[in-house]
Write a protein that holds these residues in place. Structure first.
Motif, PDB file in Angstrom:
ATOM      1  N   VAL A   1      47.064  51.689  44.750  1.00  0.00           N
ATOM      2  CA  VAL A   1      48.308  51.411  45.470  1.00  0.00           C
ATOM      3  C   VAL A   1      48.913  50.101  44.984  1.00  0.00           C
ATOM      4  O   VAL A   1      50.136  49.985  44.852  1.00  0.00           O
ATOM      5  CB  VAL A   1      48.055  51.377  46.989  1.00  0.00           C
ATOM      6  N   PHE A   2      48.074  49.120  44.703  1.00  0.00           N
ATOM      7  CA  PHE A   2      48.574  47.854  44.152  1.00  0.00           C
ATOM      8  C   PHE A   2      49.414  48.109  42.906  1.00  0.00           C
ATOM      9  O   PHE A   2      50.512  47.569  42.764  1.00  0.00           O
ATOM     10  CB  PHE A   2      47.410  46.916  43.824  1.00  0.00           C
ATOM     11  N   TYR A   3      48.902  48.926  41.993  1.00  0.00           N
ATOM     12  CA  TYR A   3      49.620  49.170  40.731  1.00  0.00           C
ATOM     13  C   TYR A   3      50.839  50.071  40.914  1.00  0.00           C
ATOM     14  O   TYR A   3      51.665  50.180  40.002  1.00  0.00           O
ATOM     15  CB  TYR A   3      48.669  49.747  39.688  1.00  0.00           C
ATOM     16  N   GLU A   4      50.962  50.664  42.077  1.00  0.00           N
ATOM     17  CA  GLU A   4      52.185  51.397  42.417  1.00  0.00           C
ATOM     18  C   GLU A   4      53.225  50.467  43.039  1.00  0.00           C
ATOM     19  O   GLU A   4      54.308  50.909  43.420  1.00  0.00           O
ATOM     20  CB  GLU A   4      51.857  52.532  43.384  1.00  0.00           C
ATOM     21  N   HIS A   5      52.882  49.191  43.151  1.00  0.00           N
ATOM     22  CA  HIS A   5      53.775  48.173  43.710  1.00  0.00           C
ATOM     23  C   HIS A   5      54.166  48.499  45.153  1.00  0.00           C
ATOM     24  O   HIS A   5      55.324  48.390  45.535  1.00  0.00           O
ATOM     25  CB  HIS A   5      55.020  47.992  42.842  1.00  0.00           C
ATOM     26  N   ARG A   6      53.173  48.868  45.945  1.00  0.00           N
ATOM     27  CA  ARG A   6      53.392  49.207  47.346  1.00  0.00           C
ATOM     28  C   ARG A   6      52.449  48.414  48.241  1.00  0.00           C
ATOM     29  O   ARG A   6      51.405  47.929  47.796  1.00  0.00           O
ATOM     30  CB  ARG A   6      53.144  50.707  47.596  1.00  0.00           C
ATOM     31  N   CYS A   7      52.820  48.319  49.508  1.00  0.00           N
ATOM     32  CA  CYS A   7      51.894  47.775  50.502  1.00  0.00           C
ATOM     33  C   CYS A   7      50.797  48.789  50.784  1.00  0.00           C
ATOM     34  O   CYS A   7      50.995  50.001  50.645  1.00  0.00           O
ATOM     35  CB  CYS A   7      52.640  47.437  51.797  1.00  0.00           C
ATOM     36  N   LEU A   8      49.638  48.295  51.196  1.00  0.00           N
ATOM     37  CA  LEU A   8      48.492  49.180  51.407  1.00  0.00           C
ATOM     38  C   LEU A   8      48.549  49.842  52.780  1.00  0.00           C
ATOM     39  O   LEU A   8      48.679  49.151  53.791  1.00  0.00           O
ATOM     40  CB  LEU A   8      47.182  48.389  51.323  1.00  0.00           C
ATOM     41  N   PRO A   9      48.413  51.147  52.849  1.00  0.00           N
ATOM     42  CA  PRO A   9      48.242  51.803  54.147  1.00  0.00           C
ATOM     43  C   PRO A   9      46.914  51.368  54.780  1.00  0.00           C
ATOM     44  O   PRO A   9      45.913  51.188  54.083  1.00  0.00           O
ATOM     45  CB  PRO A   9      48.210  53.299  53.799  1.00  0.00           C
TER      46      PRO A   9
ATOM     47  N   MET B   1      45.815  32.923  46.169  1.00  0.00           N
ATOM     48  CA  MET B   1      45.098  34.125  46.577  1.00  0.00           C
ATOM     49  C   MET B   1      44.673  34.951  45.371  1.00  0.00           C
ATOM     50  O   MET B   1      43.562  35.493  45.325  1.00  0.00           O
ATOM     51  CB  MET B   1      45.969  34.968  47.506  1.00  0.00           C
ATOM     52  N   LEU B   2      45.554  35.045  44.387  1.00  0.00           N
ATOM     53  CA  LEU B   2      45.234  35.811  43.189  1.00  0.00           C
ATOM     54  C   LEU B   2      44.108  35.163  42.383  1.00  0.00           C
ATOM     55  O   LEU B   2      43.433  35.841  41.600  1.00  0.00           O
ATOM     56  CB  LEU B   2      46.482  35.948  42.319  1.00  0.00           C
ATOM     57  N   SER B   3      43.918  33.855  42.566  1.00  0.00           N
ATOM     58  CA  SER B   3      42.894  33.121  41.811  1.00  0.00           C
ATOM     59  C   SER B   3      41.560  33.048  42.549  1.00  0.00           C
ATOM     60  O   SER B   3      40.636  32.369  42.095  1.00  0.00           O
ATOM     61  CB  SER B   3      43.379  31.694  41.527  1.00  0.00           C
ATOM     62  N   ARG B   4      41.459  33.717  43.670  1.00  0.00           N
ATOM     63  CA  ARG B   4      40.236  33.678  44.477  1.00  0.00           C
ATOM     64  C   ARG B   4      39.027  34.117  43.644  1.00  0.00           C
ATOM     65  O   ARG B   4      39.118  35.017  42.817  1.00  0.00           O
ATOM     66  CB  ARG B   4      40.398  34.616  45.677  1.00  0.00           C
ATOM     67  N   THR B   5      37.874  33.484  43.883  1.00  0.00           N
ATOM     68  CA  THR B   5      36.643  33.824  43.169  1.00  0.00           C
ATOM     69  C   THR B   5      35.848  34.860  43.953  1.00  0.00           C
ATOM     70  O   THR B   5      35.645  34.723  45.162  1.00  0.00           O
ATOM     71  CB  THR B   5      35.778  32.567  42.965  1.00  0.00           C
ATOM     72  N   TRP B   6      35.411  35.891  43.241  1.00  0.00           N
ATOM     73  CA  TRP B   6      34.589  36.952  43.823  1.00  0.00           C
ATOM     74  C   TRP B   6      33.244  36.971  43.103  1.00  0.00           C
ATOM     75  O   TRP B   6      33.194  36.836  41.884  1.00  0.00           O
ATOM     76  CB  TRP B   6      35.275  38.305  43.675  1.00  0.00           C
ATOM     77  N   LEU B   7      32.164  37.126  43.822  1.00  0.00           N
ATOM     78  CA  LEU B   7      30.828  37.081  43.224  1.00  0.00           C
ATOM     79  C   LEU B   7      30.393  38.420  42.648  1.00  0.00           C
ATOM     80  O   LEU B   7      29.517  38.460  41.781  1.00  0.00           O
ATOM     81  CB  LEU B   7      29.802  36.601  44.255  1.00  0.00           C
TER      82      LEU B   7
ATOM     83  N   ALA C   1      45.817  40.117  39.162  1.00  0.00           N
ATOM     84  CA  ALA C   1      46.519  38.833  39.144  1.00  0.00           C
ATOM     85  C   ALA C   1      47.416  38.723  37.920  1.00  0.00           C
ATOM     86  O   ALA C   1      48.583  38.304  38.016  1.00  0.00           O
ATOM     87  CB  ALA C   1      45.505  37.690  39.167  1.00  0.00           C
ATOM     88  N   ALA C   2      46.895  39.095  36.764  1.00  0.00           N
ATOM     89  CA  ALA C   2      47.694  39.032  35.536  1.00  0.00           C
ATOM     90  C   ALA C   2      48.914  39.945  35.641  1.00  0.00           C
ATOM     91  O   ALA C   2      50.022  39.588  35.219  1.00  0.00           O
ATOM     92  CB  ALA C   2      46.832  39.416  34.337  1.00  0.00           C
ATOM     93  N   HIS C   3      48.733  41.111  36.233  1.00  0.00           N
ATOM     94  CA  HIS C   3      49.835  42.059  36.360  1.00  0.00           C
ATOM     95  C   HIS C   3      50.914  41.531  37.303  1.00  0.00           C
ATOM     96  O   HIS C   3      52.107  41.576  36.980  1.00  0.00           O
ATOM     97  CB  HIS C   3      49.304  43.399  36.867  1.00  0.00           C
ATOM     98  N   MET C   4      50.505  41.009  38.448  1.00  0.00           N
ATOM     99  CA  MET C   4      51.475  40.538  39.425  1.00  0.00           C
ATOM    100  C   MET C   4      52.219  39.309  38.904  1.00  0.00           C
ATOM    101  O   MET C   4      53.429  39.157  39.119  1.00  0.00           O
ATOM    102  CB  MET C   4      50.808  40.242  40.766  1.00  0.00           C
TER     103      MET C   4
END
Length: 256
Positions: free
Chosen positions: A182-190, A229-235, A247-250
Motif C-alpha cells: 500500500v505504501f508503494y501505491e501512495h495510499r494511506c494504510l487501511p 521517522m523514515l530514518s528510524r533504526t530497526w533491529l 525512505a529512499a522512494h518517499m
C-alpha cells in the motif's frame, strides 16, 4: 467567534484531567499545535476572516474526545476502546445541565453541522463522498493539520504513549508485506491490514501521501519529522531493509 473565549473554554475543560498523565499532556500539546496548523493551512488556501477562525476552532476541538478516552479506558487506541472522534461529538453535543459543551467554545449555532461532521470524520480512512464543497474543504484542512502534527508526535513522544507498545518490541517488529504494498501505491494504510507494531509507524508515514494541500507538505518539509521517522533504526534486518527502501522512494517522490 471569540478565540480567547474558546481557548479559555478549552483550558477549563482539560483542567479536569490529570496533566501528569503523559497521554493527557500529549493530547493537550498536540491539540494546540493542530490549532495553529489549521490556521496556517487555511490562510494558504485563501480563506480569511470567519473561515480562518472556524478552521482554528476545528483544530482546538478535534481531539476533545481523547481526554474522556484516556480517563475511561487509559488508552489512545480506538481499537482497544472506542472511536475518539465519535466520543468527541458526544462530548461536544451532549446536553449537560441544559447546555452543550460546544456553546462554551462557540455561542453561535450557525456552524454546528459543519463542526459535527469535521470532528466525526477527522480520523476516518476516507471522507464521505456526499459532503458539500465547503464542508469538505474544512474537513480536508483539519485532517491535513492533524496528520502533519502526528508526524511530530512520533518524534517527540515515546512509542508506548502513542501506540501502547514498548520500544523494545517496536524495534524488533516485522513489517507486513501488505502494508508495504500500500505504501508503494501512495495510499494511506487501511486499519484492517495492520498486523505488527512497525505497521503502526508506517501508517503515520503514509499520511504524507494523501495530504490535500501543498502548504501541508511544505510544513512537513520544513519540520523534518517525516524524515526522522523514515530514518528510524530497526533491529530486524528485513524490516530495516524494507524501511530503507521506502525512505529512499518517499524522499525521491516528495522531497522530504
Amino acid at each position: 467567534m471569540d478565540r480567547e473565549q474558546a481557548r479559555q473554554a478549552f483550558d477549563a475543560y482539560v483542567s479536569a484531567y490529570d496533566p501528569t498523565n503523559p497521554r493527557i499532556a500529549l493530547k493537550i500539546e498536540h491539540t494546540l499545535r493542530v490549532t495553529d496548523l489549521c490556521e496556517r493551512i487555511a490562510r494558504a488556501a485563501g480563506l480569511d476572516g470567519h473561515d480562518v477562525d472556524l478552521a482554528w476552532l476545528l483544530g482546538l476541538l478535534h481531539d476533545i474526545g481523547r481526554f474522556e478516552q484516556v480517563r475511561r479506558y487509559d488508552t489512545l487506541s480506538d481499537r482497544a476502546s472506542v472511536s475518539h472522534a465519535a466520543l468527541g461529538v458526544e462530548v461536544l453535543f451532549a446536553d449537560e445541565g441544559g447546555q452543550q459543551l460546544l456553546r462554551r467554545f462557540c455561542p453561535d449555532e450557525g456552524e454546528d453541522d459543519l463542526i459535527r461532521t469535521a470532528i466525526a470524520t477527522h480520523s476516518d480512512y476516507r471522507l464521505p463522498a456526499d459532503l458539500d464543497e465547503r464542508t469538505r474543504t474544512f474537513c480536508d484542512i483539519l485532517r491535513d493539520a492533524d496528520k502533519v502534527d502526528i508526524l511530530q508526535v512520533n518524534c517527540v513522544c515515546p512509542v508506548e504513549d502513542i501506540y501502547g507498545v514498548m520500544e523494545q518490541d517496536m524495534v524488533v517488529s516485522p513489517v507486513s508485506p501488505a502494508c508495504v504494498d500500500v505504501f508503494y501505491e501512495h495510499r494511506c494504510l487501511p486499519r484492517d491490514i495492520r498486523a505488527y507494531p512497525a505497521d503502526l509507524v508506517l501508517t503515520h508515514i503514509c499520511f504524507a501521501w494523501e495530504l490535500c494541500y501543498e502548504e501541508s507538505l511544505r510544513i512537513v518539509r520544513e519540520q523534518g519529522f517525516l524524515s526522522q521517522m523514515l530514518s528510524r533504526t530497526w533491529l530486524l534486518p528485513e524490516t530495516q531493509q524494507a524501511f530503507s527502501a521506502m525512505a529512499a522512494h518517499m524522499r525521491s517522490e516528495l522531497g522530504v
